[in-house]
Enzyme design. Structure first.
Site, PDB file in Angstrom:
ATOM      1  N   LEU A  21       1.020  -1.322   0.159  1.00  0.00           N
ATOM      2  CA  LEU A  21       0.016   0.165  -0.089  1.00  0.00           C
ATOM      3  C   LEU A  21       1.109   1.182  -0.009  1.00  0.00           C
ATOM      4  CD1 LEU A  21      -2.787  -0.774   2.789  1.00  0.00           C
ATOM      5  CD2 LEU A  21      -2.910  -0.730   0.132  1.00  0.00           C
ATOM      6  N   ASP A  22       0.457   2.215  -0.659  1.00  0.00           N
ATOM      7  CA  ASP A  22       1.116   3.614  -0.607  1.00  0.00           C
ATOM      8  C   ASP A  22       1.167   4.139   0.723  1.00  0.00           C
ATOM      9  OD1 ASP A  22       1.040   3.518  -3.448  1.00  0.00           O
ATOM     10  OD2 ASP A  22      -0.763   4.679  -3.444  1.00  0.00           O
ATOM     11  N   VAL A  23       2.131   4.913   0.893  1.00  0.00           N
ATOM     12  CA  VAL A  23       2.638   5.586   2.432  1.00  0.00           C
ATOM     13  C   VAL A  23       1.403   6.212   2.812  1.00  0.00           C
ATOM     14  CG1 VAL A  23       3.545   7.650   1.475  1.00  0.00           C
ATOM     15  CG2 VAL A  23       4.406   6.796   3.914  1.00  0.00           C
ATOM     16  N   THR A  50      -1.877   5.359   2.378  1.00  0.00           N
ATOM     17  CA  THR A  50      -3.057   4.638   2.446  1.00  0.00           C
ATOM     18  C   THR A  50      -2.962   3.811   3.479  1.00  0.00           C
ATOM     19  OG1 THR A  50      -2.815   4.480  -0.201  1.00  0.00           O
ATOM     20  CG2 THR A  50      -4.218   2.895   1.007  1.00  0.00           C
TER      21      THR A  50
END
Length: 231
Positions: A102-104, A106
């Site tokens: 997951l993105d930082v 998210t």
């Protein structure tokens, strides 16, 4: 031992698949990208796949679900943000890696393990593992967005459209989106392609596994045997 043979034994992939990973520059040894399967490796080498470690034969396997908070990255090394492994108060935490990322910024469900073969099954494109995200938007969702997503969206810099995705509109600016692949920043790029902007993103489900509602941000628990067998 040759690098391609080592990958074959540790991750459970074929020699040809191992060679593809190596040629794609996805393997590093001691911080150096290696492009030859004939490279000799030993137990002293620090070998990473996409920046993450994988398990060695005979190692006891561990499986967790994590409620990832904002501000953490799903890689084990990052110069600007802490790794999700820092959230684990375990002696073997440095050997863990995420099965998918997951993105930082998210939040939500991340699967964490030291079993490289298992994480490969979770993330392999041929598995087409569904993922459901709760999305908050800057602008009201346009009436035709659901239809566009169901047909597939051609994202910027991509040659093929996304696979059909299911959008469930909750409010004018909140929705659930289920996708069947994992392109880079896919959810954000899909909404950008229809003229909207994701302000907050949260993953609720991977396959049939739903984030445990008893967990709060930063908490984790071990997967049950039945949950492990879902992948």
């Amino acid at each position: 031992m040759r690098l391609d043979k080592h990958l074959h034994q540790c991750i459970g992939i074929s020699r040809s698949q191992a060679s593809q990973l190596i040629r794609a520059g996805r393997i590093t040894i001691n911080g150096v990208v290696i492009k030859s399967g004939a490279q000799h490796v030993s137990e002293l080498d620090h070998i990473l796949l996409d920046g993450d470690p994988f398990d060695a034969p005979g190692e006891k396997h561990h499986y967790f679900m994590l409620y990832k908070p904002q501000g953490y990255v799903c890689t084990n090394e990052d110069a600007h943000h802490p790794s999700i492994t820092k959230l684990f108060d375990l002696p073997h935490a440095n050997k863990l890696h995420s099965a998918g990322r997951l993105d930082v910024d998210t939040t939500g469900l991340v699967l964490v393990t030291n079993d490289g073969q298992w994480s490969h099954r979770v993330t392999a494109p041929r598995k087409q593992c569904d993922k459901t995200y709760r999305v908050w938007l800057a602008e009201p969702i346009s009436p035709d967005t659901e239809e566009h997503f169901a047909k597939g969206i051609l994202l910027k810099s991509e040659s093929q459209p996304t696979r059909p995705a299911q959008l469930e509109i909750i409010t004018a600016t909140e929705a659930l989106l289920t996708i069947h692949e994992g392109k880079y920043h896919q959810v954000k790029r899909m909404f950008a392609a229809v003229g909207n902007h994701v302000t907050q993103l949260h993953r609720e489900r991977i396959g049939s596994l739903i984030l445990d509602p008893t967990l709060t941000e930063g908490q984790y628990r071990e997967l049950t045997p039945d949950e492990i067998q879902l992948f």
